[in-house]
Design a protein around this motif. Structure first.
Motif, PDB file in Angstrom:
ATOM      1  N   MET A   1       0.896  -1.170  -0.059  1.00 10.46           N
ATOM      2  CA  MET A   1      -0.134   0.099   0.102  1.00 10.46           C
ATOM      3  C   MET A   1       0.900   1.309  -0.003  1.00 10.46           C
ATOM      4  SD  MET A   1      -3.035   1.330   0.046  1.00 10.46           S
ATOM      5  CE  MET A   1      -4.017   2.715   0.395  1.00 10.46           C
ATOM      6  N   PHE A   2       1.611   1.467   0.996  1.00 12.40           N
ATOM      7  CA  PHE A   2       2.755   2.654   1.053  1.00 12.40           C
ATOM      8  C   PHE A   2       3.461   2.495  -0.132  1.00 12.40           C
ATOM      9  CE2 PHE A   2       1.626   1.568   5.352  1.00 12.40           C
ATOM     10  CZ  PHE A   2       1.173   2.929   5.869  1.00 12.40           C
ATOM     11  N   ASP A   3       3.950   1.321  -0.844  1.00  7.67           N
ATOM     12  CA  ASP A   3       4.805   1.411  -2.019  1.00  7.67           C
ATOM     13  C   ASP A   3       4.075   2.309  -2.962  1.00  7.67           C
ATOM     14  OD1 ASP A   3       6.802  -0.100  -0.775  1.00  7.67           O
ATOM     15  OD2 ASP A   3       6.221  -1.843  -1.435  1.00  7.67           O
ATOM     16  N   LYS A   4       2.769   1.905  -3.197  1.00  6.26           N
ATOM     17  CA  LYS A   4       1.933   2.366  -4.251  1.00  6.26           C
ATOM     18  C   LYS A   4       1.681   3.997  -3.995  1.00  6.26           C
ATOM     19  CE  LYS A   4      -0.911  -1.730  -5.517  1.00  6.26           C
ATOM     20  NZ  LYS A   4      -2.181  -2.034  -5.620  1.00  6.26           N
ATOM     21  N   LEU A   5       1.522   4.264  -2.930  1.00  3.16           N
ATOM     22  CA  LEU A   5       1.596   5.914  -2.365  1.00  3.16           C
ATOM     23  C   LEU A   5       2.713   6.365  -2.774  1.00  3.16           C
ATOM     24  CD1 LEU A   5      -0.577   5.953   0.701  1.00  3.16           C
ATOM     25  CD2 LEU A   5      -1.433   6.172  -1.430  1.00  3.16           C
ATOM     26  N   ALA A   6       3.770   5.854  -2.731  1.00  2.05           N
ATOM     27  CA  ALA A   6       5.058   6.401  -2.832  1.00  2.05           C
ATOM     28  C   ALA A   6       5.204   6.896  -4.200  1.00  2.05           C
ATOM     29  CB  ALA A   6       6.309   5.421  -2.641  1.00  2.05           C
ATOM     30  N   LEU A   7       4.347   6.291  -5.143  1.00  7.09           N
ATOM     31  CA  LEU A   7       4.322   6.872  -6.608  1.00  7.09           C
ATOM     32  C   LEU A   7       3.879   8.142  -6.767  1.00  7.09           C
ATOM     33  CD1 LEU A   7       3.042   3.451  -8.206  1.00  7.09           C
ATOM     34  CD2 LEU A   7       5.494   4.333  -8.302  1.00  7.09           C
ATOM     35  N   LEU A   8       2.964   8.600  -6.010  1.00 12.25           N
ATOM     36  CA  LEU A   8       2.611   9.909  -5.841  1.00 12.25           C
ATOM     37  C   LEU A   8       3.645  10.955  -5.285  1.00 12.25           C
ATOM     38  CD1 LEU A   8      -1.033   9.388  -4.894  1.00 12.25           C
ATOM     39  CD2 LEU A   8      -0.029   9.505  -7.162  1.00 12.25           C
ATOM     40  N   GLY A   9       4.637  10.478  -4.755  1.00 12.39           N
ATOM     41  CA  GLY A   9       5.746  11.525  -4.026  1.00 12.39           C
ATOM     42  C   GLY A   9       6.484  12.108  -5.054  1.00 12.39           C
ATOM     43  N   PHE A  10       7.389  12.716  -4.303  1.00 14.40           N
ATOM     44  CA  PHE A  10       8.293  13.577  -5.118  1.00 14.40           C
ATOM     45  C   PHE A  10       9.863  13.043  -5.083  1.00 14.40           C
ATOM     46  CE2 PHE A  10       4.892  16.320  -3.738  1.00 14.40           C
ATOM     47  CZ  PHE A  10       4.593  17.231  -4.730  1.00 14.40           C
ATOM     48  N   GLY A  11      10.093  12.070  -4.506  1.00 10.16           N
ATOM     49  CA  GLY A  11      11.159  11.342  -4.516  1.00 10.16           C
ATOM     50  C   GLY A  11      11.582  10.664  -5.991  1.00 10.16           C
ATOM     51  N   ASP A  12      12.631   9.501  -6.049  1.00  5.94           N
ATOM     52  CA  ASP A  12      12.839   9.168  -7.137  1.00  5.94           C
ATOM     53  C   ASP A  12      11.949   8.177  -7.472  1.00  5.94           C
ATOM     54  OD1 ASP A  12      15.382  10.005  -7.345  1.00  5.94           O
ATOM     55  OD2 ASP A  12      16.392   8.672  -5.987  1.00  5.94           O
ATOM     56  N   GLY A  13      11.323   7.847  -8.777  1.00  4.67           N
ATOM     57  CA  GLY A  13      10.315   7.124  -9.152  1.00  4.67           C
ATOM     58  C   GLY A  13       8.909   7.689  -8.968  1.00  4.67           C
ATOM     59  N   GLY A  14       8.961   8.770  -8.159  1.00  4.35           N
ATOM     60  CA  GLY A  14       7.530   9.408  -7.802  1.00  4.35           C
ATOM     61  C   GLY A  14       7.241  10.331  -8.948  1.00  4.35           C
ATOM     62  N   TRP A  15       5.808  10.405  -8.956  1.00  7.50           N
ATOM     63  CA  TRP A  15       5.003  11.185 -10.120  1.00  7.50           C
ATOM     64  C   TRP A  15       4.663  12.649  -9.522  1.00  7.50           C
ATOM     65  CZ3 TRP A  15       4.930  10.135 -15.502  1.00  7.50           C
ATOM     66  CH2 TRP A  15       5.410   8.813 -15.876  1.00  7.50           C
ATOM     67  N   GLY A  16       4.830  12.795  -8.365  1.00  4.27           N
ATOM     68  CA  GLY A  16       4.362  14.117  -7.472  1.00  4.27           C
ATOM     69  C   GLY A  16       4.715  15.309  -8.406  1.00  4.27           C
ATOM     70  N   LEU A  17       5.950  15.467  -8.640  1.00  2.00           N
ATOM     71  CA  LEU A  17       6.164  16.718  -9.375  1.00  2.00           C
ATOM     72  C   LEU A  17       5.750  17.005 -10.592  1.00  2.00           C
ATOM     73  CD1 LEU A  17       8.024  19.161  -9.544  1.00  2.00           C
ATOM     74  CD2 LEU A  17       9.829  18.130 -10.343  1.00  2.00           C
ATOM     75  N   ALA A  18       5.606  15.883 -11.604  1.00  2.00           N
ATOM     76  CA  ALA A  18       4.927  15.801 -13.053  1.00  2.00           C
ATOM     77  C   ALA A  18       3.367  16.338 -12.645  1.00  2.00           C
ATOM     78  CB  ALA A  18       5.046  14.542 -13.559  1.00  2.00           C
ATOM     79  N   LEU A  19       2.781  15.682 -11.783  1.00  2.00           N
ATOM     80  CA  LEU A  19       1.417  15.868 -11.431  1.00  2.00           C
ATOM     81  C   LEU A  19       1.164  17.519 -11.010  1.00  2.00           C
ATOM     82  CD1 LEU A  19       0.238  12.682  -9.568  1.00  2.00           C
ATOM     83  CD2 LEU A  19      -0.331  13.305 -11.814  1.00  2.00           C
ATOM     84  N   LEU A  20       2.005  17.903 -10.200  1.00  2.00           N
ATOM     85  CA  LEU A  20       1.919  19.174  -9.839  1.00  2.00           C
ATOM     86  C   LEU A  20       2.041  20.024 -10.814  1.00  2.00           C
ATOM     87  CD1 LEU A  20       1.676  21.216  -7.480  1.00  2.00           C
ATOM     88  CD2 LEU A  20       4.094  21.191  -7.226  1.00  2.00           C
ATOM     89  N   GLN A  21       2.976  19.764 -11.889  1.00  2.00           N
ATOM     90  CA  GLN A  21       3.194  20.633 -13.166  1.00  2.00           C
ATOM     91  C   GLN A  21       1.870  20.444 -13.976  1.00  2.00           C
ATOM     92  OE1 GLN A  21       6.811  18.973 -14.574  1.00  2.00           O
ATOM     93  NE2 GLN A  21       8.109  20.559 -13.608  1.00  2.00           N
TER      94      GLN A  21
END
Length: 242
Positions: A1-21
């Protein structure tokens, strides 16, 4: 579960910055389209109320076409069709290089003409609610037609039209998702790429849903505040506004 949420993060492998942009692109194209579409819609509304039968006919045809044609088709016609026409004109003028319409501009124009067609109906309804005596009183005071519209009619027009225009804005905000088909990196474009890369459709499309919902809630609050401000000084007695 937490591994999947990490995909929304801003670290390596995360898509957080792209989603923000992507969210920034969504808001940017919506805000760029709004004044263009509303101003064009007001011009179309004035044309529909014009004494010139040709202007009335052209305005009616305009709203009929762009209210009846799917928004996605309008976007394709402007991005591909208009671009081909302009490219041919570019070549015929002997200009160097190639003409290319930026996706942002194409999206803004396509969404803007659709918004103008729908908002024109709101403007027409608001214009019809302004009594003719208002203009006559302005003329009696020596105001020109332009001054009468700017100083007398338009402030009342905004107050009456604001609820309908607020609905138009909410629709526009959601229709910005269409620009993803012309490779503009908005929220839907980014979430689609993220889904393809991670095979997590529920996670990323769910995140997109929450972002759009957040924008809608903020917009509803903002429109409500604008309506309160626009109605200052107006009181309702027995169903009639005075």
């Amino acid at each position: 579960m937490f591994d999947k949420l990490a995909l929304l993060g801003f670290g390596d492998g995360g898509w957080g910055l792209a989603l923000l942009q992507g969210a920034g692109i969504t808001i940017a194209i919506a805000l760029a389209t709004l004044p263009f579409g509303l101003l064009l819609g007001l011009i179309v509304a004035l044309g529909k109320r014009s004494e010139n039968i040709v202007l009335r006919w052209l305005a009616t045809v305009y709203t009929t076409v762009f209210r009846g044609v799917p928004e996605l088709l309008t976007l394709y016609i402007i991005y591909f069709g208009i671009q081909i026409v302009l490219q041919q004109a570019w070549i015929s003028l002997g200009l160097p290089g190639n003409f290319s319409m930026p996706p942002f501009v194409a999206g803004m124009v396509a969404l803007g003409v659709v918004l103008s067609a729908f908002s024109s109906e709101v403007w027409v309804g608001a214009l019809n609610s302004i009594q003719k005596g208002q203009r006559e009183a302005a003329a009696a005071l020596g105001l020109s037609k332009g001054q009468a519209f700017r100083l007398v009619v338009f402030p009342q027009l905004i107050r009456v039209a604001l609820p309908g225009l607020g609905n138009n804005w909410m629709v526009l905000l959601k229709e910005t998702s269409l620009v993803s088909v012309i490779t503009l990196p908005d929220i839907m474009f980014i979430t689609t790429r993220a889904n393809v890369a991670t095979k997590e459709p529920f996670l990323f499309f769910g995140a997109a849903m929450l972002i759009y919902l957040f924008f809608s809630l903020i917009s509803a609050w903002g429109v409500g505040r604008l309506e309160i401000r626009a109605n200052r000084g107006f009181a309702t007695f027995g169903g009639a506004t005075r």
